[in-house]
Design an enzyme around this catalytic site. Sequence first.
Site, PDB file in Angstrom:
ATOM      1  N   LYS A 197       0.855  -1.186   0.000  1.00  0.00           N
ATOM      2  CA  LYS A 197       0.000   0.000   0.000  1.00  0.00           C
ATOM      3  C   LYS A 197       0.889   1.233   0.000  1.00  0.00           C
ATOM      4  O   LYS A 197       1.716   1.414   0.893  1.00  0.00           O
ATOM      5  CB  LYS A 197      -0.913  -0.006   1.226  1.00  0.00           C
ATOM      6  CG  LYS A 197      -1.776   1.241   1.293  1.00  0.00           C
ATOM      7  CD  LYS A 197      -2.856   1.142   2.344  1.00  0.00           C
ATOM      8  CE  LYS A 197      -3.654   2.425   2.418  1.00  0.00           C
ATOM      9  NZ  LYS A 197      -4.750   2.338   3.376  1.00  0.00           N
ATOM     10  N   ARG A 207     -10.834   9.892   1.644  1.00  0.00           N
ATOM     11  CA  ARG A 207     -10.703  10.573   2.932  1.00  0.00           C
ATOM     12  C   ARG A 207     -11.838  11.578   3.114  1.00  0.00           C
ATOM     13  O   ARG A 207     -12.260  11.848   4.233  1.00  0.00           O
ATOM     14  CB  ARG A 207      -9.321  11.210   3.068  1.00  0.00           C
ATOM     15  CG  ARG A 207      -8.233  10.133   3.167  1.00  0.00           C
ATOM     16  CD  ARG A 207      -6.816  10.706   3.216  1.00  0.00           C
ATOM     17  NE  ARG A 207      -5.825   9.644   3.070  1.00  0.00           N
ATOM     18  CZ  ARG A 207      -4.527   9.851   2.876  1.00  0.00           C
ATOM     19  NH1 ARG A 207      -4.059  11.087   2.823  1.00  0.00           N
ATOM     20  NH2 ARG A 207      -3.700   8.825   2.750  1.00  0.00           N
ATOM     21  N   LYS A 221       1.101  10.092   5.374  1.00  0.00           N
ATOM     22  CA  LYS A 221       1.243   8.747   5.941  1.00  0.00           C
ATOM     23  C   LYS A 221       2.541   8.090   5.457  1.00  0.00           C
ATOM     24  O   LYS A 221       2.646   6.869   5.377  1.00  0.00           O
ATOM     25  CB  LYS A 221       0.016   7.906   5.559  1.00  0.00           C
ATOM     26  CG  LYS A 221      -1.309   8.507   6.060  1.00  0.00           C
ATOM     27  CD  LYS A 221      -2.499   7.558   5.886  1.00  0.00           C
ATOM     28  CE  LYS A 221      -3.777   8.164   6.463  1.00  0.00           C
ATOM     29  NZ  LYS A 221      -4.941   7.233   6.373  1.00  0.00           N
ATOM     30  N   LYS A 252      -2.163  -1.500  -3.873  1.00  0.00           N
ATOM     31  CA  LYS A 252      -3.028  -0.315  -3.815  1.00  0.00           C
ATOM     32  C   LYS A 252      -2.178   0.950  -3.866  1.00  0.00           C
ATOM     33  O   LYS A 252      -1.195   1.021  -3.146  1.00  0.00           O
ATOM     34  CB  LYS A 252      -3.805  -0.390  -2.502  1.00  0.00           C
ATOM     35  CG  LYS A 252      -4.659   0.796  -2.184  1.00  0.00           C
ATOM     36  CD  LYS A 252      -5.280   0.608  -0.820  1.00  0.00           C
ATOM     37  CE  LYS A 252      -6.122   1.797  -0.461  1.00  0.00           C
ATOM     38  NZ  LYS A 252      -6.701   1.686   0.847  1.00  0.00           N
ATOM     39  N   SER A 278     -10.223   5.531  -4.846  1.00  0.00           N
ATOM     40  CA  SER A 278     -11.179   6.625  -5.037  1.00  0.00           C
ATOM     41  C   SER A 278     -10.733   7.650  -6.076  1.00  0.00           C
ATOM     42  O   SER A 278     -11.529   8.101  -6.891  1.00  0.00           O
ATOM     43  CB  SER A 278     -11.428   7.309  -3.701  1.00  0.00           C
ATOM     44  OG  SER A 278     -10.205   7.754  -3.132  1.00  0.00           O
ATOM     45  N   TYR A 317     -15.017   0.766  -7.038  1.00  0.00           N
ATOM     46  CA  TYR A 317     -16.304   1.454  -6.882  1.00  0.00           C
ATOM     47  C   TYR A 317     -17.183   1.240  -8.115  1.00  0.00           C
ATOM     48  O   TYR A 317     -18.367   1.538  -8.087  1.00  0.00           O
ATOM     49  CB  TYR A 317     -16.074   2.951  -6.631  1.00  0.00           C
ATOM     50  CG  TYR A 317     -15.222   3.172  -5.395  1.00  0.00           C
ATOM     51  CD1 TYR A 317     -15.790   3.137  -4.123  1.00  0.00           C
ATOM     52  CD2 TYR A 317     -13.841   3.349  -5.495  1.00  0.00           C
ATOM     53  CE1 TYR A 317     -15.007   3.297  -2.987  1.00  0.00           C
ATOM     54  CE2 TYR A 317     -13.050   3.500  -4.362  1.00  0.00           C
ATOM     55  CZ  TYR A 317     -13.640   3.476  -3.120  1.00  0.00           C
ATOM     56  OH  TYR A 317     -12.862   3.609  -1.996  1.00  0.00           O
TER      57      TYR A 317
HETATM   58  C1  PBG Z   1      -7.533   3.488   5.425  1.00  0.00           C
HETATM   59  C2  PBG Z   1      -7.849   3.302   3.993  1.00  0.00           C
HETATM   60  C3  PBG Z   1      -7.644   4.245   2.971  1.00  0.00           C
HETATM   61  C4  PBG Z   1      -8.206   3.705   1.816  1.00  0.00           C
HETATM   62  C5  PBG Z   1      -8.724   2.459   2.151  1.00  0.00           C
HETATM   63  N1  PBG Z   1      -8.473   2.223   3.500  1.00  0.00           N
HETATM   64  C6  PBG Z   1      -7.107   5.619   3.009  1.00  0.00           C
HETATM   65  C7  PBG Z   1      -5.763   5.895   3.470  1.00  0.00           C
HETATM   66  O1  PBG Z   1      -4.900   5.028   3.591  1.00  0.00           O
HETATM   67  O2  PBG Z   1      -5.559   7.075   3.778  1.00  0.00           O
HETATM   68  C8  PBG Z   1      -8.245   4.403   0.479  1.00  0.00           C
HETATM   69  C9  PBG Z   1      -9.200   3.868  -0.514  1.00  0.00           C
HETATM   70  C10 PBG Z   1      -9.521   4.741  -1.665  1.00  0.00           C
HETATM   71  O3  PBG Z   1      -8.888   5.782  -1.905  1.00  0.00           O
HETATM   72  O4  PBG Z   1     -10.458   4.370  -2.400  1.00  0.00           O
HETATM   73  N2  PBG Z   1      -6.542   2.763   5.980  1.00  0.00           N
END
Ligand code: PBG
Length: 330
Positions: A197, A207, A221, A252, A278, A317
């Site tokens: 990730k 978010r 992060k 991801k 997203s 989605y």
């Molecule tokens: C949280 C999480 C995130 C997403 C899925 N789980 C956001 C992040 O890591 O800040 C993002 C998914 C998306 O953007 O569709 N741990």
Amino acid sequence: MQLFHRPRRLRKTDWSRRLVQENQLSSNDFIYPVFLLEGSGREETVSSMPGVSRLSLDKLMLVAEDCIKLGIPVMALFPVIRAELKTPDGKEAFNPNGLIPQAIKELKKQFPNLGIMTDIALDPYTSHGQDGIIDADGYVLNDLTVDALIKQALTHAQAGADIVAPSDMMDGRIGAIRDSLEAHGFIHTQIMAYSAKYASAFYGPFRDAVGSAGNLGKSDKKNYQMDPANSDEAIREVALDIEEGADMVMVKPGMPYLDIVRRVKEELGYPTFAYQVSGEYAMIKAAAQNGWINEEAVMMESLLAFKRAGADGILTYFARDAARLLNAKK
Ligand code: PBG
């Protein structure tokens, strides 16, 4: 010209193109993410994700029923937590009567054959929007956070979750969660590890959707999610998670990271998933709304590209829209 090889021969007709097609999409490939609100009768649109809403559980039930009709195997739950319940330690994450455990129970009661996956991470529950517990400098503390994640995963398993999906990128969390699940008799609970990730700017609209953007403010992060510059590191992360007991692994974001999907699948040969996040969804929607691209065609091409890269499934989605199209074609 007198050509021996004319690759266009196979492309001339529809039947021939279908015959030689190497990869195919089906509704079995999809995981559908949903945003869950407390209360009932509630539906809020997410402005940065046209077509996506936050729903209360009663409305979510209709979506679950639709997923079953469409042949989508799994729904992934993401909670929208009220500001008053957010704390520095995110302890609402392991409240057995919290939003997610309640939803799991109700969904499993009404739709026992729909797979339910839950996100294991503290960000929807923390007042600072980080995925874990932070020290005075805002650094996310690994081992303390893992303790909380173990509790969260166990709470979800006890409520009946089929798949727990740690998306936090703490070290050692897969092994710790696996140990705890085994010790408590949850031997069938699957772990989908968000192994690779990345610290990505493509998560922006998510978010907004879960309401963690404001909490996070200007912080990022990067001290736990991966550097987008790295590829070998992804392989090491995935290998560790597999060693620690993951059943499936996730890359991801999706589209900008298809090279990682391909390497993970080829080098480790494990069930490999990709998350079309997203921001990727928002880009396609926005361009389509402007009439700059054909939404259906781009959606299907983007999803097929995941299969070609080696993904076994896609969290997207678009899952319901794509499944509807695929089913209509049959
Ligand atoms: C949280 C999480 C995130 C997403 C899925 N789980 C956001 C992040 O890591 O800040 C993002 C998914 C998306 O953007 O569709 N741990």
